[in-house]
Enzyme design. Structure first.
Site, PDB file in Angstrom:
ATOM      1  N   THR A  33      11.601  36.135 -17.131  1.00 32.52           N
ATOM      2  CA  THR A  33      10.349  35.561 -17.437  1.00 32.52           C
ATOM      3  C   THR A  33       9.193  36.318 -16.560  1.00 32.52           C
ATOM      4  O   THR A  33       8.019  36.514 -17.357  1.00 32.52           O
ATOM      5  CB  THR A  33      10.126  34.154 -17.217  1.00 32.52           C
ATOM      6  OG1 THR A  33      11.201  33.407 -18.006  1.00 32.52           O
ATOM      7  CG2 THR A  33       8.718  33.468 -17.360  1.00 32.52           C
ATOM      8  N   ASP A  40      16.393  39.354 -21.291  1.00 34.33           N
ATOM      9  CA  ASP A  40      16.260  37.808 -20.760  1.00 34.33           C
ATOM     10  C   ASP A  40      17.751  37.659 -20.121  1.00 34.33           C
ATOM     11  O   ASP A  40      18.726  37.913 -20.853  1.00 34.33           O
ATOM     12  CB  ASP A  40      16.169  36.840 -22.170  1.00 34.33           C
ATOM     13  CG  ASP A  40      16.164  35.524 -22.051  1.00 34.33           C
ATOM     14  OD1 ASP A  40      15.057  34.988 -22.381  1.00 34.33           O
ATOM     15  OD2 ASP A  40      17.032  34.957 -21.338  1.00 34.33           O
ATOM     16  N   SER A  41      17.742  36.827 -19.253  1.00 34.99           N
ATOM     17  CA  SER A  41      19.292  36.664 -18.523  1.00 34.99           C
ATOM     18  C   SER A  41      20.204  35.794 -19.253  1.00 34.99           C
ATOM     19  O   SER A  41      21.386  36.021 -18.730  1.00 34.99           O
ATOM     20  CB  SER A  41      18.798  36.130 -17.045  1.00 34.99           C
ATOM     21  OG  SER A  41      18.547  34.527 -17.121  1.00 34.99           O
ATOM     22  N   SER A  42      19.655  35.503 -20.383  1.00 37.58           N
ATOM     23  CA  SER A  42      20.554  34.999 -21.099  1.00 37.58           C
ATOM     24  C   SER A  42      21.733  36.124 -21.808  1.00 37.58           C
ATOM     25  O   SER A  42      22.788  35.559 -22.178  1.00 37.58           O
ATOM     26  CB  SER A  42      20.307  34.011 -22.434  1.00 37.58           C
ATOM     27  OG  SER A  42      19.281  32.955 -21.742  1.00 37.58           O
ATOM     28  N   THR A  91      15.685  33.478 -14.829  1.00 41.15           N
ATOM     29  CA  THR A  91      16.120  32.547 -13.781  1.00 41.15           C
ATOM     30  C   THR A  91      17.543  31.885 -14.514  1.00 41.15           C
ATOM     31  O   THR A  91      18.381  31.067 -13.578  1.00 41.15           O
ATOM     32  CB  THR A  91      15.089  31.135 -13.550  1.00 41.15           C
ATOM     33  OG1 THR A  91      14.775  30.728 -14.876  1.00 41.15           O
ATOM     34  CG2 THR A  91      13.941  31.743 -12.754  1.00 41.15           C
ATOM     35  N   ASP A  92      17.663  31.977 -15.886  1.00 39.17           N
ATOM     36  CA  ASP A  92      18.556  31.215 -16.519  1.00 39.17           C
ATOM     37  C   ASP A  92      20.120  31.390 -15.894  1.00 39.17           C
ATOM     38  O   ASP A  92      20.963  30.620 -15.582  1.00 39.17           O
ATOM     39  CB  ASP A  92      18.836  31.583 -18.030  1.00 39.17           C
ATOM     40  CG  ASP A  92      17.579  30.735 -18.538  1.00 39.17           C
ATOM     41  OD1 ASP A  92      16.832  29.872 -17.990  1.00 39.17           O
ATOM     42  OD2 ASP A  92      17.327  31.111 -19.782  1.00 39.17           O
TER      43      ASP A  92
HETATM   44  N1  ASP Z   1      15.131  32.687 -20.309  1.00 33.64           N
HETATM   45  C1  ASP Z   1      14.566  33.412 -19.175  1.00 33.64           C
HETATM   46  C2  ASP Z   1      15.403  34.239 -18.321  1.00 33.64           C
HETATM   47  O1  ASP Z   1      16.316  33.590 -17.962  1.00 33.64           O
HETATM   48  C3  ASP Z   1      14.113  32.278 -17.926  1.00 33.64           C
HETATM   49  C4  ASP Z   1      13.502  32.807 -16.936  1.00 33.64           C
HETATM   50  O2  ASP Z   1      13.465  33.929 -16.557  1.00 33.64           O
HETATM   51  O3  ASP Z   1      13.055  31.924 -15.946  1.00 33.64           O
HETATM   52  O4  ASP Z   1      15.469  35.364 -18.681  1.00 33.64           O
END
Ligand code: ASP
Length: 577
Positions: A28, A94-96, A126-127
């Site tokens: 993000t 995106d970390s997913s 963050t994910d």
């Molecule tokens: N979906 C985002 C990710 O993990 C969420 C984030 O970065 O806060 O890439």
């Protein structure tokens, strides 16, 4: 992935400059609104950072000729500059979408650039940041520099965002502090990377480290918890082990889970599983079919870690429902997070050079601070490191200051250790040191009835006659707190009540007599007091007991045919005691 050294031409920095490599994987922090929602945008972050004065000093950058993806922070209050180079991945993720292969890529890039930078910041969504942080903590062997993952909940380009503070804090720590660990910095806290878990999808305070306090907190100053920070491992050269085993998985128990589900999950090619159990590591002990499925898997070479579903706490075999999992061959995961346990399995199982039993042992051991050592390593007051840690937090670097702190702290700490009967903590200290009130560890241990500790102290030269500020001796304390065996032990070691204590005895004995307290009277007798002493109204205990009609007291006192101690024999305290 490109090599940042190829693109950048940073002049050799003077010593007041620290160099940090920022590996930008996505997340993000650098996202912009796009057709399908927020998504990372290539080449946007560095452009944006150049326009943020708190994150880039353009004037200074021009002055020293920084190019391309290399930026510089404004000077710190100590006039230090953090020069940082951004290595942007393509595609940004995106970390997913982060996979085990991506962990390997990040690891390789750190290894490739290790000697050229003082620290590393990894910008990540963050994910799954807790998984990547855990994995890197194991992959990085003999790490001597900080590696800090961070990101944000709100893109850095928005007016209100957490990305700027998170990036700034991570850069400042990576460039200034000798914290040789893989960490995660978020919302003013630096955590050990393999201890965190994402707990909030909506708050800036997104991460928690439930079983370990933060390594540092960013307040007016950065407050580093040096006691918790691991020491650099200089025994071998830094190396990133990018071989990881993908045949690992997480399985969460729930009431009613079928044996078929468990059996299917444990089938080949599965090699390592984190079983998320209830409470302190429990599973149903009335499900022989399920337990048999687990046992069959561990017998056939699947490593199964027992980790709790609870956010806080540790796995222990205190319940029968926990013991059954041990019997089924599961390894207790202590207070490890499932993220840490999973990536540890992936790392350990990939090691070709070690055999299966050693791998199992490694899984139960603390490799990178991911699990607390239980029982906790005992604190020893004689351990210089302990005092140094306190001194460091008080900013005392000089020998004299250190000594002063040691002198001030040892007596109360020794008394605190004596209170809980902690012999190990006291080993090697000067046991005769007294606190402000003149109380020694022997006084405290006598009050608490710690026989073993008192024996230890007496056999290590402690003076049995120490008097505190109120004239009380350890023997007097043992009498007051009615520790019969303690009184006997101290008497055997030559303890005697002093004049001050005996002066109070007559009145005390009468009061015990009046309340028919035989145990109290016996304590004084054991301690060597003359039970024929007169109280403040001139009566002996026996006379008072007769007058009050206390027959048992009369009987008790009469059967004591002890010779009266001669007052002159009562030991006076010597000046040197
Ligand atoms: N979906 C985002 C990710 O993990 C969420 C984030 O970065 O806060 O890439």
């Amino acid at each position: 992935m490109s090599d940042p050294n190829a693109q950048r031409q940073i002049p050799q920095p003077p010593p007041t400059e620290a160099r940090v490599l920022v590996i930008y994987t996505g997340g993000t922090i650098g996202m912009t609104p796009q057709d399908g929602g927020l998504a990372p945008e290539a080449n946007a972050l560095v452009k944006g950072l150049r326009k943020m004065p708190m994150l880039h000093d353009e004037e200074y950058a021009k002055e020293i000729g920084l190019k391309d993806n290399t930026l510089v922070l404004p000077p710190t209050e100590h006039n230090k500059r953090v020069v940082y180079t951004v290595l942007e991945y393509s595609p940004l993720l995106d970390s997913s979408n982060i996979s085990i292969e991506d962990w390997g890529t990040i690891g390789k890039d750190i290894e490739k650039n290790y000697d050229d930078f003082d620290g590393f910041v990894i910008l990540h969504g963050t994910d799954t940041m807790a998984y990547t942080a855990s994995a890197l903590s194991f992959m990085c062997e003999h790490l001597c520099k900080p590696i800090i993952l961070t990101g944000s909940q709100v893109p850095i380009f928005r007016m209100r965002n957490d990305g700027r503070d998170n990036l700034l804090g991570a850069l400042l720590i990576a460039g200034q502090f000798d914290i040789p660990e893989v960490c995660l910095y978020f919302y003013n806290k630096l955590f050990r990377g393999n201890r965190v878990t994402k707990v909030n999808a909506e708050s800036f305070d997104a991460f928690s480290s439930p079983n370990l306090d933060p390594l540092a907190i960013a307040e007016v100053d950065f407050l580093i918890n040096w006691d918790t920070v691991r020491r650099a491992d200089h025994t071998a050269q830094f190396h990133v082990s990018t071989e990881l085993n993908c045949n690992v998985g997480l399985l969460r128990l729930f009431p009613g889970i079928t044996t078929a589900t468990v059996t299917a999950f444990l089938q080949p090619p599965m090699e390592g599983v984190v079983l998320e159990t209830y409470g302190s590591g429990n599973a149903p002990d009335n499900r022989p079919d399920l337990l048999a499925a687990l046992k069959e898997a561990t017998d056939s070479g699947v490593i199964i870690m027992n980790c709790t579903q609870c956010l806080k706490g540790t796995v222990s075999a205190s319940y029968a429902t926990g013991q059954v999992l041990k019997d089924a061959g599961l390894i207790a995961g202590g207070d490890m997070t499932p993220e840490a346990a999973l990536s540890k399995l992936s790392y350990v199982l990939a090691k070709k050079e070690i055999d299966f039993d050693v791998k199992k042992k490694m899984m139960g051991k603390n490799l990178r601070g991911e699990v607390s050592d239980f029982p906790e390593t005992k604190l020893s007051l004689s351990d210089g490191r302990f005092i140094q840690v306190i001194a460091r937090s008080l900013n005392a670097n000089y020998k004299e200051k250190l000594e002063a702190i040691r002198e001030a702290l040892t007596p109360p700490l020794a008394c605190a250790a004596a209170r809980i009967g902690d012999i190990d903590a006291l080993k090697g200290t000067n046991f005769s040191l007294s606190d402000y009130d003149g109380r020694t560890p022997l006084h405290i241990a006598a009050c608490e009835g710690h026989l073993k500790l008192v024996e230890y102290l007496l056999s290590h030269g402690v003076k049995v006659h120490a008097k505190d500020r109120y004239g009380d001796t350890p023997l007097g304390n043992a009498v007051r707190f009615r520790h019969k065996e303690m009184v006997k032990l101290l008497r055997k070691a030559g303890a005697q009540l002093f004049r001050d204590e005996l002066d109070k005895a007559g009145t005390e004995l009468c009061s015990l007599t009046a309340s028919g307290d035989l145990e109290g009277l016996e304590m004084w007798e054991l301690a060597g007091a003359d039970l024929n002493q007169r109280g403040y109204n001139g009566q002996t205990s026996l006379e008072l007991a007769g007058a009050l009609g206390k027959k048992e007291v009369v009987a008790f006192l009469e059967q004591l045919k002890k010779p009266k101690p001669v007052f002159g024999e009562i030991r006076e305290q010597r000046d040197d005691e």
